[in-house]
Design a protein around this motif. Sequence first.
Motif, PDB file in Angstrom:
ATOM      1  N   ALA A 118       0.833  -1.213   0.000  1.00 29.85           N
ATOM      2  CA  ALA A 118       0.000   0.000   0.000  1.00 29.85           C
ATOM      3  C   ALA A 118       0.867   1.263   0.000  1.00 29.85           C
ATOM      4  O   ALA A 118       0.578   2.220  -0.730  1.00 29.85           O
ATOM      5  CB  ALA A 118      -0.947  -0.009   1.188  1.00 29.85           C
ATOM      6  N   ASN A 119       1.931   1.257   0.805  1.00 30.80           N
ATOM      7  CA  ASN A 119       2.833   2.419   0.833  1.00 30.80           C
ATOM      8  C   ASN A 119       3.519   2.620  -0.511  1.00 30.80           C
ATOM      9  O   ASN A 119       3.665   3.748  -0.986  1.00 30.80           O
ATOM     10  CB  ASN A 119       3.880   2.260   1.930  1.00 30.80           C
ATOM     11  CG  ASN A 119       3.307   2.426   3.309  1.00 30.80           C
ATOM     12  OD1 ASN A 119       2.312   3.121   3.502  1.00 30.80           O
ATOM     13  ND2 ASN A 119       3.922   1.776   4.278  1.00 30.80           N
ATOM     14  N   VAL A 120       3.963   1.523  -1.104  1.00 29.65           N
ATOM     15  CA  VAL A 120       4.645   1.593  -2.395  1.00 29.65           C
ATOM     16  C   VAL A 120       3.691   2.127  -3.461  1.00 29.65           C
ATOM     17  O   VAL A 120       4.053   3.007  -4.250  1.00 29.65           O
ATOM     18  CB  VAL A 120       5.209   0.205  -2.782  1.00 29.65           C
ATOM     19  CG1 VAL A 120       5.689   0.182  -4.220  1.00 29.65           C
ATOM     20  CG2 VAL A 120       6.335  -0.182  -1.827  1.00 29.65           C
ATOM     21  N   GLU A 121       2.465   1.639  -3.470  1.00 32.32           N
ATOM     22  CA  GLU A 121       1.472   2.126  -4.432  1.00 32.32           C
ATOM     23  C   GLU A 121       1.168   3.601  -4.205  1.00 32.32           C
ATOM     24  O   GLU A 121       0.983   4.351  -5.157  1.00 32.32           O
ATOM     25  CB  GLU A 121       0.192   1.287  -4.341  1.00 32.32           C
ATOM     26  CG  GLU A 121       0.373  -0.107  -4.914  1.00 32.32           C
ATOM     27  CD  GLU A 121      -0.852  -0.983  -4.732  1.00 32.32           C
ATOM     28  OE1 GLU A 121      -1.631  -0.767  -3.750  1.00 32.32           O
ATOM     29  OE2 GLU A 121      -1.032  -1.895  -5.539  1.00 32.32           O
ATOM     30  N   HIS A 122       1.131   4.023  -2.951  1.00 33.53           N
ATOM     31  CA  HIS A 122       0.910   5.435  -2.627  1.00 33.53           C
ATOM     32  C   HIS A 122       2.026   6.302  -3.203  1.00 33.53           C
ATOM     33  O   HIS A 122       1.760   7.373  -3.771  1.00 33.53           O
ATOM     34  CB  HIS A 122       0.807   5.634  -1.105  1.00 33.53           C
ATOM     35  CG  HIS A 122       0.761   7.055  -0.695  1.00 33.53           C
ATOM     36  ND1 HIS A 122      -0.349   7.852  -0.839  1.00 33.53           N
ATOM     37  CD2 HIS A 122       1.732   7.854  -0.163  1.00 33.53           C
ATOM     38  CE1 HIS A 122      -0.075   9.074  -0.409  1.00 33.53           C
ATOM     39  NE2 HIS A 122       1.178   9.094   0.009  1.00 33.53           N
ATOM     40  N   HIS A 123       3.276   5.852  -3.066  1.00 33.61           N
ATOM     41  CA  HIS A 123       4.410   6.609  -3.605  1.00 33.61           C
ATOM     42  C   HIS A 123       4.327   6.707  -5.129  1.00 33.61           C
ATOM     43  O   HIS A 123       4.641   7.751  -5.706  1.00 33.61           O
ATOM     44  CB  HIS A 123       5.736   5.988  -3.182  1.00 33.61           C
ATOM     45  CG  HIS A 123       5.989   6.051  -1.711  1.00 33.61           C
ATOM     46  ND1 HIS A 123       5.797   7.185  -0.955  1.00 33.61           N
ATOM     47  CD2 HIS A 123       6.411   5.089  -0.850  1.00 33.61           C
ATOM     48  CE1 HIS A 123       6.097   6.929   0.306  1.00 33.61           C
ATOM     49  NE2 HIS A 123       6.464   5.671   0.401  1.00 33.61           N
ATOM     50  N   ALA A 124       3.904   5.625  -5.766  1.00 33.19           N
ATOM     51  CA  ALA A 124       3.753   5.649  -7.225  1.00 33.19           C
ATOM     52  C   ALA A 124       2.671   6.620  -7.644  1.00 33.19           C
ATOM     53  O   ALA A 124       2.860   7.398  -8.591  1.00 33.19           O
ATOM     54  CB  ALA A 124       3.439   4.242  -7.746  1.00 33.19           C
ATOM     55  N   THR A 125       1.560   6.618  -6.931  1.00 35.80           N
ATOM     56  CA  THR A 125       0.464   7.539  -7.239  1.00 35.80           C
ATOM     57  C   THR A 125       0.909   8.975  -7.056  1.00 35.80           C
ATOM     58  O   THR A 125       0.603   9.843  -7.883  1.00 35.80           O
ATOM     59  CB  THR A 125      -0.751   7.230  -6.347  1.00 35.80           C
ATOM     60  OG1 THR A 125      -1.126   5.870  -6.546  1.00 35.80           O
ATOM     61  CG2 THR A 125      -1.912   8.134  -6.664  1.00 35.80           C
ATOM     62  N   ALA A 126       1.619   9.237  -5.980  1.00 33.37           N
ATOM     63  CA  ALA A 126       2.108  10.596  -5.721  1.00 33.37           C
ATOM     64  C   ALA A 126       3.087  11.051  -6.796  1.00 33.37           C
ATOM     65  O   ALA A 126       3.089  12.207  -7.208  1.00 33.37           O
ATOM     66  CB  ALA A 126       2.772  10.660  -4.344  1.00 33.37           C
ATOM     67  N   ALA A 127       3.900  10.128  -7.288  1.00 40.66           N
ATOM     68  CA  ALA A 127       4.879  10.468  -8.331  1.00 40.66           C
ATOM     69  C   ALA A 127       4.188  10.781  -9.654  1.00 40.66           C
ATOM     70  O   ALA A 127       4.690  11.591 -10.443  1.00 40.66           O
ATOM     71  CB  ALA A 127       5.876   9.319  -8.520  1.00 40.66           C
ATOM     72  N   LEU A 128       3.052  10.159  -9.898  1.00 43.84           N
ATOM     73  CA  LEU A 128       2.307  10.418 -11.122  1.00 43.84           C
ATOM     74  C   LEU A 128       1.578  11.751 -11.083  1.00 43.84           C
ATOM     75  O   LEU A 128       1.359  12.379 -12.108  1.00 43.84           O
ATOM     76  CB  LEU A 128       1.290   9.296 -11.384  1.00 43.84           C
ATOM     77  CG  LEU A 128       1.864   7.960 -11.813  1.00 43.84           C
ATOM     78  CD1 LEU A 128       0.780   6.890 -11.791  1.00 43.84           C
ATOM     79  CD2 LEU A 128       2.482   8.080 -13.189  1.00 43.84           C
ATOM     80  N   GLY A 129       1.188  12.160  -9.902  1.00 37.38           N
ATOM     81  CA  GLY A 129       0.346  13.356  -9.761  1.00 37.38           C
ATOM     82  C   GLY A 129       1.105  14.567  -9.500  1.00 37.38           C
ATOM     83  O   GLY A 129       0.975  15.641  -9.796  1.00 37.38           O
TER      84      GLY A 129
END
Length: 129
Positions: A118-129
């Motif tokens: 979940a943390n890793v996916e959150h970081h990916a989402t933040a990097a996209l946005g």
Amino acid sequence: MQHLLTLASVLLLAQQPVADPAEQQTAQLEAQLAKLPVTSPEAANVMVQLVNLYHQQGRTLGLVRVGEDMVSKHATHPATRDVMLKLLDGLRATSRNTRVVALARQFVERFPNDAERANVEHHATAALG
């Protein structure tokens, strides 16, 4: 005159800071790694040590350089998961957002049931946005 030059040399050396033990260890490990084939198990173990030191010291460029080599060349090493998480920290710190997203995808693919997913996916989402 030569005595004065020697005295001046001693004074200059005394003013130079003594190398930090962590820096000395890092330099020794880098030298050791340079002598090994990058795909060898021994190199993987040295890379893990370097990634840990670079992460502890906040040396992001070394962390990213060695971490990316480790992840790409030693995917099945037992420490790859931890290296990937530390590499993710380094990539985020250096704003390498494209690599953050790619590494996050690799992590989720390799470790689909991991507690850090979940943390890793959150970081990916933040990097996209």
